[in-house]
Motif scaffolding. Structure first.
Motif, PDB file in Angstrom:
ATOM      1  N   MET A 127       0.809  -1.216   0.000  1.00  0.00           N
ATOM      2  CA  MET A 127       0.000   0.000   0.000  1.00  0.00           C
ATOM      3  C   MET A 127       0.844   1.270   0.000  1.00  0.00           C
ATOM      4  N   ILE A 128       1.909   1.267   0.794  1.00  0.00           N
ATOM      5  CA  ILE A 128       2.619   2.549   0.919  1.00  0.00           C
ATOM      6  C   ILE A 128       3.480   2.862  -0.307  1.00  0.00           C
ATOM      7  N   PRO A 129       4.202   1.900  -0.896  1.00  0.00           N
ATOM      8  CA  PRO A 129       4.810   2.224  -2.205  1.00  0.00           C
ATOM      9  C   PRO A 129       3.755   2.703  -3.211  1.00  0.00           C
ATOM     10  N   LEU A 130       2.541   2.141  -3.111  1.00  0.00           N
ATOM     11  CA  LEU A 130       1.484   2.552  -4.049  1.00  0.00           C
ATOM     12  C   LEU A 130       0.866   3.901  -3.669  1.00  0.00           C
ATOM     13  N   TRP A 131       1.060   4.362  -2.443  1.00  0.00           N
ATOM     14  CA  TRP A 131       0.705   5.751  -2.124  1.00  0.00           C
ATOM     15  C   TRP A 131       1.644   6.705  -2.888  1.00  0.00           C
ATOM     16  N   MET A 132       2.834   6.190  -3.213  1.00  0.00           N
ATOM     17  CA  MET A 132       3.893   7.079  -3.703  1.00  0.00           C
ATOM     18  C   MET A 132       4.035   7.060  -5.228  1.00  0.00           C
ATOM     19  N   SER A 173      11.083  -0.839   2.397  1.00  0.00           N
ATOM     20  CA  SER A 173      11.707  -1.250   3.657  1.00  0.00           C
ATOM     21  C   SER A 173      12.654  -2.410   3.383  1.00  0.00           C
ATOM     22  N   GLU A 174      13.806  -2.366   4.007  1.00  0.00           N
ATOM     23  CA  GLU A 174      14.782  -3.459   3.855  1.00  0.00           C
ATOM     24  C   GLU A 174      14.267  -4.734   4.498  1.00  0.00           C
ATOM     25  N   ARG A 175      13.158  -4.621   5.259  1.00  0.00           N
ATOM     26  CA  ARG A 175      12.637  -5.807   5.940  1.00  0.00           C
ATOM     27  C   ARG A 175      11.632  -6.575   5.094  1.00  0.00           C
ATOM     28  N   ASP A 176      11.080  -5.934   4.051  1.00  0.00           N
ATOM     29  CA  ASP A 176      10.133  -6.663   3.180  1.00  0.00           C
ATOM     30  C   ASP A 176       9.982  -5.978   1.808  1.00  0.00           C
ATOM     31  N   PHE A 190       8.024  10.157   2.672  1.00  0.00           N
ATOM     32  CA  PHE A 190       8.477   9.215   3.696  1.00  0.00           C
ATOM     33  C   PHE A 190       7.287   8.758   4.528  1.00  0.00           C
ATOM     34  N   VAL A 191       7.260   7.478   4.860  1.00  0.00           N
ATOM     35  CA  VAL A 191       6.328   6.956   5.860  1.00  0.00           C
ATOM     36  C   VAL A 191       7.126   6.032   6.763  1.00  0.00           C
ATOM     37  N   GLY A 192       6.999   6.217   8.078  1.00  0.00           N
ATOM     38  CA  GLY A 192       7.732   5.355   9.000  1.00  0.00           C
ATOM     39  C   GLY A 192       7.734   5.925  10.395  1.00  0.00           C
ATOM     40  N   SER A 193       8.789   5.620  11.138  1.00  0.00           N
ATOM     41  CA  SER A 193       8.823   5.990  12.554  1.00  0.00           C
ATOM     42  C   SER A 193       9.200   7.461  12.754  1.00  0.00           C
ATOM     43  N   ASP A 194       8.960   7.950  13.950  1.00  0.00           N
ATOM     44  CA  ASP A 194       9.294   9.346  14.293  1.00  0.00           C
ATOM     45  C   ASP A 194      10.778   9.616  14.107  1.00  0.00           C
ATOM     46  N   ALA A 208       6.220  13.654   5.417  1.00  0.00           N
ATOM     47  CA  ALA A 208       6.661  12.570   6.299  1.00  0.00           C
ATOM     48  C   ALA A 208       5.520  12.177   7.237  1.00  0.00           C
ATOM     49  N   ASN A 209       4.995  10.990   7.024  1.00  0.00           N
ATOM     50  CA  ASN A 209       3.991  10.444   7.944  1.00  0.00           C
ATOM     51  C   ASN A 209       4.693   9.623   9.011  1.00  0.00           C
ATOM     52  N   LEU A 210       4.389   9.888  10.269  1.00  0.00           N
ATOM     53  CA  LEU A 210       5.158   9.322  11.371  1.00  0.00           C
ATOM     54  C   LEU A 210       4.302   8.371  12.218  1.00  0.00           C
ATOM     55  N   GLY A 211       4.726   8.194  13.461  1.00  0.00           N
ATOM     56  CA  GLY A 211       4.081   7.244  14.369  1.00  0.00           C
ATOM     57  C   GLY A 211       2.734   7.727  14.887  1.00  0.00           C
ATOM     58  N   ALA A 212       2.145   6.912  15.743  1.00  0.00           N
ATOM     59  CA  ALA A 212       0.784   7.228  16.169  1.00  0.00           C
ATOM     60  C   ALA A 212       0.450   6.545  17.492  1.00  0.00           C
ATOM     61  N   SER A 219      -7.647  12.499   1.261  1.00  0.00           N
ATOM     62  CA  SER A 219      -6.224  12.277   1.530  1.00  0.00           C
ATOM     63  C   SER A 219      -6.067  11.651   2.906  1.00  0.00           C
ATOM     64  N   PHE A 220      -4.858  11.147   3.175  1.00  0.00           N
ATOM     65  CA  PHE A 220      -4.544  10.588   4.501  1.00  0.00           C
ATOM     66  C   PHE A 220      -4.104  11.755   5.377  1.00  0.00           C
ATOM     67  N   THR A 221      -4.957  12.154   6.316  1.00  0.00           N
ATOM     68  CA  THR A 221      -4.759  13.454   6.964  1.00  0.00           C
ATOM     69  C   THR A 221      -4.398  13.353   8.446  1.00  0.00           C
TER      70      THR A 221
HETATM   71  P1  NAD Z   1      11.268   2.912  10.271  1.00  0.00           P
HETATM   72  O1  NAD Z   1      11.323   4.373  10.509  1.00  0.00           O
HETATM   73  O2  NAD Z   1      12.124   2.028  11.084  1.00  0.00           O
HETATM   74  O3  NAD Z   1      11.632   2.623   8.741  1.00  0.00           O
HETATM   75  C1  NAD Z   1      11.061   3.391   7.699  1.00  0.00           C
HETATM   76  C2  NAD Z   1      12.127   3.668   6.652  1.00  0.00           C
HETATM   77  O4  NAD Z   1      13.132   4.507   7.218  1.00  0.00           O
HETATM   78  C3  NAD Z   1      12.808   2.399   6.175  1.00  0.00           C
HETATM   79  O5  NAD Z   1      12.882   2.440   4.778  1.00  0.00           O
HETATM   80  C4  NAD Z   1      14.170   2.436   6.851  1.00  0.00           C
HETATM   81  O6  NAD Z   1      15.181   1.905   6.044  1.00  0.00           O
HETATM   82  C5  NAD Z   1      14.408   3.912   7.106  1.00  0.00           C
HETATM   83  N1  NAD Z   1      15.125   4.163   8.365  1.00  0.00           N
HETATM   84  C6  NAD Z   1      14.947   3.500   9.537  1.00  0.00           C
HETATM   85  N2  NAD Z   1      15.746   4.015  10.482  1.00  0.00           N
HETATM   86  C7  NAD Z   1      16.440   5.016   9.915  1.00  0.00           C
HETATM   87  C8  NAD Z   1      17.415   5.943  10.384  1.00  0.00           C
HETATM   88  N3  NAD Z   1      17.865   5.905  11.628  1.00  0.00           N
HETATM   89  N4  NAD Z   1      17.903   6.858   9.519  1.00  0.00           N
HETATM   90  C9  NAD Z   1      17.473   6.895   8.253  1.00  0.00           C
HETATM   91  N5  NAD Z   1      16.559   6.031   7.753  1.00  0.00           N
HETATM   92  C10 NAD Z   1      16.038   5.116   8.566  1.00  0.00           C
HETATM   93  O7  NAD Z   1       9.733   2.491  10.382  1.00  0.00           O
HETATM   94  P2  NAD Z   1       9.134   1.021  10.347  1.00  0.00           P
HETATM   95  O8  NAD Z   1       9.459   0.337  11.623  1.00  0.00           O
HETATM   96  O9  NAD Z   1       9.485   0.364   9.074  1.00  0.00           O
HETATM   97  O10 NAD Z   1       7.562   1.338  10.291  1.00  0.00           O
HETATM   98  C11 NAD Z   1       6.764   1.449  11.439  1.00  0.00           C
HETATM   99  C12 NAD Z   1       6.507   2.903  11.767  1.00  0.00           C
HETATM  100  O11 NAD Z   1       5.914   3.549  10.656  1.00  0.00           O
HETATM  101  C13 NAD Z   1       5.531   3.067  12.917  1.00  0.00           C
HETATM  102  O12 NAD Z   1       5.973   4.102  13.749  1.00  0.00           O
HETATM  103  C14 NAD Z   1       4.235   3.460  12.218  1.00  0.00           C
HETATM  104  O13 NAD Z   1       3.337   4.212  13.003  1.00  0.00           O
HETATM  105  C15 NAD Z   1       4.763   4.260  11.089  1.00  0.00           C
HETATM  106  N6  NAD Z   1       3.798   4.337  10.013  1.00  0.00           N
HETATM  107  C16 NAD Z   1       3.126   5.515   9.852  1.00  0.00           C
HETATM  108  C17 NAD Z   1       2.152   5.621   8.882  1.00  0.00           C
HETATM  109  C18 NAD Z   1       1.395   6.904   8.702  1.00  0.00           C
HETATM  110  O14 NAD Z   1       0.798   7.091   7.659  1.00  0.00           O
HETATM  111  N7  NAD Z   1       1.415   7.792   9.687  1.00  0.00           N
HETATM  112  C19 NAD Z   1       1.861   4.527   8.050  1.00  0.00           C
HETATM  113  C20 NAD Z   1       2.582   3.350   8.241  1.00  0.00           C
HETATM  114  C21 NAD Z   1       3.543   3.267   9.224  1.00  0.00           C
END
Ligand code: NAD
Length: 520
Positions: free
Chosen positions: A176-181, A197-200, A245-249, A268-272, A469-471
């Motif tokens: 889904m998220i690559p397809l958001w992009m 993600s390097e994990r999948d 970007f979508v991922g952790s804070d 950049a969409n972050l944690g929740a 949109s994802f808001t």
């Molecule tokens: P992550 O931040 O560990 O990884 C996301 C991407 O960032 C990966 O491609 C990874 O290679 C890269 N990355 C990781 N650590 C890094 C660092 N120190 N420096 C630079 N790049 C780095 O996130 P995750 O564990 O893969 O995903 C889970 C998180 O994503 C959760 O916090 C979740 O809430 C969030 N998330 C948010 C949304 C949203 O729309 N708000 C959607 C999905 C997931």
């Protein structure tokens, strides 16, 4: 076969135990239309989270390969940006068809690499497919505006692509998220360097193959791999103009800061930490089912997981029934029939979730259902944690403050709806929230007073479909243009404004005017 070739030349591994298999499949880079083996000596092990079997080795893509991907994207941009939106849309229509044809295949890959259940993995693909469908109907969203501002003079705007864009994805929605992009980036005339993600990364590799089959020209979409070095390259490379970007804070803040400092547009969409408020006038059965599904589905590894429940007044008496529902969920491998809850992504993720559960106990909460140590038959080595419910949680506890990202529901109590709203608004995150009620006035009060970007009314996971949109808001986002929908199109384009003058005659131009032009 185009995704993984067998390498007999075993690379140096970064993680976990040494590899004993004679041959290990590697994940390729996708550069300039070709799936190519990385020449790196740093590889990341990807293990099936339900079994620990080694699935593939993911490269830390080298600097030279990253440059080759950007070269390809920059070169392809010249022609791609000149194609008509109608022809790009046609390619998206074919991509949409091919994804539907390969829906199950992509979902199976997600189960193997990410661990969610097959049916949930199909949903992962489907919610991404909806963005491809939006990309198929892009023309109206790309339309500009026009005004006659003076006699013979018109001002009009249109949207142009940015150039080379980049996407950096999390592990939890591998399709889904690559397809958001990439569909919106490409359909609006950009090219892209995408880092799954390097994990999948497997789902992205399948999608890249389908994009090529649909007619996306060489170099328009490139896929590279790795972790911090690849991400820093994307933040620093001047030819990359925008980063999704979508991922952790932690990673998101770093990418937002570093990318912005380098003059890039960054979303950049972050944690929740999403709260569900249960009012005593709610429909009890549907509410409890909704909460169990949204808290424990995908093993809680969703940014919109309903991980925190606030029971208001007499609704507090419903908690024992919620425990029964959680116990009824089947925890196992995602391909096993009727599985509800799969494993966590890594051993480290499992340990972290277990530690956060223990922190709740240590800080005085009540552990009503403990999923730690659960070992499904046949998958004893997997990263499983069963549904877990912690009650009497207060807002100063670590298990409340941290995003747990596991199948753990923390329960708080509140006397009134106002108290519940106050708890939510004091939490730094603002991704999503939901209220369960049969009272219209209470629902309306909640929707206006709660400070979260996506609100569900009797809907536990209110992720909007792509006409919207994802808001997510507040601590759950950096940047102001959201993913997909109208703002997604705005993110991948810049406005150009033209003012034109076409006079019938040159005769009235007798002398130069040096004053600021006025339009009359
Ligand atoms: P992550 O931040 O560990 O990884 C996301 C991407 O960032 C990966 O491609 C990874 O290679 C890269 N990355 C990781 N650590 C890094 C660092 N120190 N420096 C630079 N790049 C780095 O996130 P995750 O564990 O893969 O995903 C889970 C998180 O994503 C959760 O916090 C979740 O809430 C969030 N998330 C948010 C949304 C949203 O729309 N708000 C959607 C999905 C997931």
């Amino acid at each position: 076969p185009y995704l993984r070739a067998f390498s007999t030349n075993l690379p140096v591994l970064q993680q976990a135990a040494p590899v004993t298999q004679a041959k290990v499949a590697t994940t390729k880079n996708f550069i300039n239309g070709e799936f190519v083996e990385s020449s790196t000596d740093k590889w990341i092990e990807l293990r099936n989270p339900a079994t620990q079997e080694l699935v593939t080795l993911v490269p830390e893509t080298t600097r030279e390969e990253l440059d080759a991907a950007t070269d390809a994207a920059a070169s392809a941009f010249k022609q791609w940006s000149q194609t008509s939106v109608l022809s790009r849309q046609r390619i998206m229509l074919d991509l949409q068809y091919l994804i539907k044809q390969n829906h199950d295949r992509i979902a199976e890959n997600i189960v193997e690499e990410q661990g969610k259940t097959f049916i949930d993995a199909k949903g992962d693909v489907f919610r991404g497919l909806q963005v491809v469908e939006q990309a198929c109907s892009l023309t109206s969203l790309l339309m500009g505006e026009k005004l006659t501002v003076a006699k013979d003079m018109e001002t009009y705007t249109f949207r142009e692509p940015l150039g080379v864009t980049a996407g950096i994805c999390p592990f939890n929605f591998p399709a889904m998220i690559p397809l958001w992009m990439f569909p919106l980036a490409l359909a609006t005339g950009n090219t892209m360097v995408l880092k799954p993600s390097e994990r999948d990364p497997g789902a992205t590799m399948l999608l890249a193959q389908l994009a090529a089959e649909a007619g996306v020209p060489k170099g328009v979409l490139n896929v590279v791999h790795g972790s911090v070095d690849t991400v820093n390259y994307i933040c620093d490379e001047p030819r990359i103009k925008a980063i999704s970007f979508v991922g952790s804070d932690h990673a998101g803040k770093h990418i937002y800061d570093r990318g912005s400092l380098n003059g890039k547009r960054v979303q950049a969409n972050l944690g929740a930490k999403n709260h569900g408020v249960i009012l005593p006038d709610a429909s009890k059965q549907s509410t409890l089912n909704a909460i169990a599904g949204a808290a424990f589905g995908a093993a809680g590894q969703r940014c919109m997981a309903l991980s925190t429940a606030i029971f208001v007044g007499e609704a507090q008496e419903w908690i024992p029934e919620l425990i029964e529902r959680a116990k009824a969920l089947k925890v196992s491998y995602g391909m096993e029939p009727d599985t509800d809850v799969g494993p966590l992504i890594t051993v480290q993720a499992k340990e972290r979730v277990e530690r956060l559960i223990q922190s709740g106990v240590d800080q005085g909460a009540k552990l009503l259902l403990d999923g730690r140590g659960y070992k499904p038959q046949g998958y004893e080595n997997g990263n499983f944690v069963g549904p877990t419910i912690i009650s009497d949680v207060t807002t100063n506890m670590e298990c409340y403050k941290e995003e747990i990202f596991g199948p753990v529901l923390v329960c708080l109590k509140a006397e009134t709806l106002d108290d519940a709203i106050e708890i939510i608004n004091n939490n730094p995150y603002g991704n999503g929230t939901a209220v369960f009620t049969n009272s219209g006035p209470n629902a309306r009060k909640f929707q206006y007073e709660v400070d979260a970007g996506q609100v569900g009314i009797n809907v536990p996971i209110p992720v909007p479909v792509p006409p919207f949109s994802f808001t997510g808001s507040r601590g759950s986002i950096l940047g102001d243009l959201n993913f997909y929908g109208k703002t997604g199109v705005q993110f991948y384009t810049k406005l150009k404004t033209v003012t034109s003058l076409w006079k019938e005659s040159d005769a009235d131009h007798t002398r130069s005017s040096v004053a600021m032009p006025t339009m009359h």
